[in-house]
Design a protein around this motif. Structure first.
Motif, PDB file in Angstrom:
ATOM      1  N   LYS A 144      -0.335   7.966  -6.123  1.00  0.00           N
ATOM      2  CA  LYS A 144      -1.326   9.032  -5.971  1.00  0.00           C
ATOM      3  C   LYS A 144      -0.660  10.409  -6.016  1.00  0.00           C
ATOM      4  O   LYS A 144      -1.082  11.290  -6.767  1.00  0.00           O
ATOM      5  N   LYS A 145       0.401  10.557  -5.257  1.00  0.00           N
ATOM      6  CA  LYS A 145       1.084  11.860  -5.209  1.00  0.00           C
ATOM      7  C   LYS A 145       1.739  12.187  -6.546  1.00  0.00           C
ATOM      8  O   LYS A 145       1.774  13.335  -6.968  1.00  0.00           O
ATOM      9  N   THR A 146       2.271  11.170  -7.214  1.00  0.00           N
ATOM     10  CA  THR A 146       2.888  11.408  -8.521  1.00  0.00           C
ATOM     11  C   THR A 146       1.838  11.873  -9.523  1.00  0.00           C
ATOM     12  O   THR A 146       2.059  12.827 -10.266  1.00  0.00           O
TER      13      THR A 146
ATOM     14  N   VAL B 148       2.868   1.576 -13.837  1.00  0.00           N
ATOM     15  CA  VAL B 148       3.274   0.983 -12.564  1.00  0.00           C
ATOM     16  C   VAL B 148       3.236  -0.536 -12.693  1.00  0.00           C
ATOM     17  O   VAL B 148       2.273  -1.101 -13.224  1.00  0.00           O
ATOM     18  N   GLY B 149       4.291  -1.191 -12.219  1.00  0.00           N
ATOM     19  CA  GLY B 149       4.338  -2.650 -12.256  1.00  0.00           C
ATOM     20  C   GLY B 149       4.994  -3.198 -11.011  1.00  0.00           C
ATOM     21  O   GLY B 149       5.442  -2.447 -10.134  1.00  0.00           O
TER      22      GLY B 149
ATOM     23  N   ASP C 119       0.815  -1.213   0.000  1.00  0.00           N
ATOM     24  CA  ASP C 119       0.000   0.000   0.000  1.00  0.00           C
ATOM     25  C   ASP C 119       0.853   1.270   0.000  1.00  0.00           C
ATOM     26  O   ASP C 119       0.377   2.333  -0.403  1.00  0.00           O
ATOM     27  N   THR C 120       2.096   1.142   0.451  1.00  0.00           N
ATOM     28  CA  THR C 120       2.969   2.319   0.431  1.00  0.00           C
ATOM     29  C   THR C 120       3.126   2.830  -1.003  1.00  0.00           C
ATOM     30  O   THR C 120       3.226   4.020  -1.228  1.00  0.00           O
ATOM     31  N   LEU C 121       3.118   1.908  -1.953  1.00  0.00           N
ATOM     32  CA  LEU C 121       3.276   2.311  -3.350  1.00  0.00           C
ATOM     33  C   LEU C 121       2.072   3.128  -3.831  1.00  0.00           C
ATOM     34  O   LEU C 121       2.225   4.053  -4.615  1.00  0.00           O
ATOM     35  N   LEU C 122       0.898   2.763  -3.338  1.00  0.00           N
ATOM     36  CA  LEU C 122      -0.312   3.468  -3.786  1.00  0.00           C
ATOM     37  C   LEU C 122      -0.232   4.957  -3.448  1.00  0.00           C
ATOM     38  O   LEU C 122      -0.644   5.808  -4.239  1.00  0.00           O
ATOM     39  N   GLU C 123       0.312   5.264  -2.281  1.00  0.00           N
ATOM     40  CA  GLU C 123       0.495   6.674  -1.891  1.00  0.00           C
ATOM     41  C   GLU C 123       1.439   7.382  -2.861  1.00  0.00           C
ATOM     42  O   GLU C 123       1.215   8.524  -3.249  1.00  0.00           O
TER      43      GLU C 123
ATOM     44  N   GLY D  22      -4.195   6.460  -9.688  1.00  0.00           N
ATOM     45  CA  GLY D  22      -3.612   7.419 -10.625  1.00  0.00           C
ATOM     46  C   GLY D  22      -2.645   6.860 -11.647  1.00  0.00           C
ATOM     47  O   GLY D  22      -2.094   7.615 -12.448  1.00  0.00           O
ATOM     48  N   ALA D  23      -2.420   5.537 -11.659  1.00  0.00           N
ATOM     49  CA  ALA D  23      -1.605   4.957 -12.734  1.00  0.00           C
ATOM     50  C   ALA D  23      -2.389   5.062 -14.035  1.00  0.00           C
ATOM     51  O   ALA D  23      -3.618   4.995 -14.024  1.00  0.00           O
TER      52      ALA D  23
END
Lengths: 211, 252
Positions: free
Chosen positions: B67-69, B79-80, B60-64, B96-97
């Motif tokens: 989102k910010k990107t 994203v992969g 889930d850290t990646l999702l943040e 947001g990907a």
């Protein structure tokens, strides 16, 4: 002022939302931007954006399956002449017909048909990436330079009858409609929300557009 | 004319960039969002995040980060890493990907390619292929981050996923990855000459001429690179100017 981004379950809504929000926040009177499929909210919107990623038939059905959505779009855009922008598949949906995986009827708001891009073998499909456009004099392209690059990703294109509503084209290698406009209805085949500074200009111009 | 795309790739572990960077004006060298913003400003054509977080609990850290990107960079974001099913794809797109790349899961279950393309559109689905030369001019697909060999021929596989609806192929040469000796242009050409979707070249870039060769010899539609950008060896602008000087269409 309210701007409604139509949510019918299609792809990159977040990207579109954030791009419009970012551009709008620089205006002296920023829009209240909502992502919605609620007919009431759509009918009270001052501008409407229809993004779309996916297959034509599936997206058309997804819209028809949300009760009151199609009717509220017709009421706002056709009857009340609310400024409207379709992006990518959202632009193709404006046509009469599409031949993507079968034959599907579109909204019929701008005359045209959606057909598969035919190109020599060395031209990969989808037409994916940054390509330059040539545009005619239109508010949507204020402050843009001829030959600017925009981000495209599509395998089908909007074939305009006699090009009468085409306001921009690109080449791959044949001419492809890059943007259309008829009265209060416009659409871009490219993704302004993914086209960096050039894309932001288009979004800005749409927000300022008074057809 | 359609431009050749330059795509910087960031390996992200637990929400932090793994490989070090030395951008002088970077406040936090490990923050992928900050690096993405810099690449975006420098003229990157797309961005790519590869999540290498080992534990799925920490994904889930990646999702943040995504989102910010997406809130700051208005160019396509792929994203992969660890994408197993439609739910994973849906979650990444929601945050947001613009595109999601699938690797091992597509090999394990080829139906996933068609399901994903039908649901989210071909333009959203990138199939990542890790290839290794096992005999002369013959490449096999490897999975699980390159640890597991399959008996699948790379060219056959790429054709199959393209037919099932993959919008593009991210082709990494395991033989060249990390070597800085250039792309495996024979591998690239074997795929680009047979497959009708765009191919992103990956693995092996060490200098500017390698990038040019990937286009001229490998006939790639896009070039992915990590370390030459991270370590400040070249900026995106330098790469593009070099390619433009060599008559390659790029967005400047």
């Amino acid at each position: 002022m309210n701007l409604a981004i139509i949510n019918f379950g299609s792809g990159n809504l977040h990207s579109v939302h954030k791009a419009f929000e970012s551009v709008s926040s620089d205006l002296s009177n920023p829009y209240n931007i909502i992502v919605t499929n609620d007919p009431k909210e759509i009918q009270s919107a001052d501008k409407i954006v229809l993004p779309g990623v996916g297959a034509f038939g599936d997206c058309k059905n997804a819209i028809l399956n949300i009760e009151g959505l199609h009717a509220s779009l017709e009421a706002s855009v056709i009857k009340n002449k609310v400024p409207f922008m379709g992006i990518c598949l959202g632009m193709q949906l404006l046509a009469d017909l599409s031949y993507e995986f079968g034959t599907h009827s579109g909204f019929g708001w701008i005359p045209g048909e959606v057909r598969r891009i035919t190109s020599p073998k060395e031209y990969k499909i989808p037409h994916m990436g940054w390509n330059e456009i040539t545009f005619s004099d239109h508010k949507l392209f204020d402050n843009c330079e001829q030959g600017s690059d925009f981000y495209f990703v599509h395998s089908f294109y909007f074939q305009n009858q006699k090009n009468e509503h085409s306001i921009a084209t690109t080449k791959y290698p044949d001419q492809i409609t890059a943007a259309v406009c008829k009265e209060n209805i416009c659409g871009t085949q490219f993704h302004p929300e993914k086209s960096h500074i050039n894309g932001k200009k288009i979004i800005h111009n749409f927000l300022e557009w008074k057809p | 004319m359609l431009k050749k795309r330059i795509i910087p790739c960031l390996d992200v572990d637990n929400g932090r960039v793994v490989k070090g960077v030395n951008f002088i004006d970077l406040v936090d060298a490990g923050d992928p969002v900050e690096q993405a913003i810099i690449y975006n400003a420098e003229g990157a054509d797309e961005l790519c995040f590869l999540d290498i977080t080992a534990s799925s609990d920490n994904r889930d850290t990646l999702l943040e980060v995504v989102k910010k990107t997406a809130e700051n960079c208005f160019i396509p974001l792929t994203v992969g890493g660890g994408v197993r099913n439609l739910d994973d794809i849906s979650r990444l797109l929601h945050f947001g990907a613009d595109k999601v790349s699938i690797n091992t899961a597509a090999v394990d279950n080829i139906d996933l390619v068609a399901e994903a393309a039908n649901k989210y559109g071909s333009s959203t689905i990138v199939i990542a292929v890790d290839a290794k030369e096992t005999a002369e001019n013959q490449w096999k697909v490897f999975t699980h981050g390159g640890r597991k060999e399959t008996n699948i021929d790379v060219v056959t596989y790429c054709n199959e996923v393209a037919k099932l609806g993959a919008g593009e192929i991210l082709l990494t040469s395991m033989d060249r990855d990390g070597t800085k000796s250039g792309f495996d242009n024979k591998l690239l050409k074997a795929v680009t000459s047979k497959v009708n979707v765009p191919v992103i070249a990956s693995g092996g870039v060490g200098n500017l001429s390698h990038l040019l060769d990937g286009i001229l010899e490998g006939e790639a539609s896009a070039l992915l690179a990590a370390s030459i950008f991270h370590f400040g060896q070249y900026s995106i602008g330098e790469v593009k100017r070099y390619l433009a000087d060599n008559n390659i269409p790029v967005r400047i």
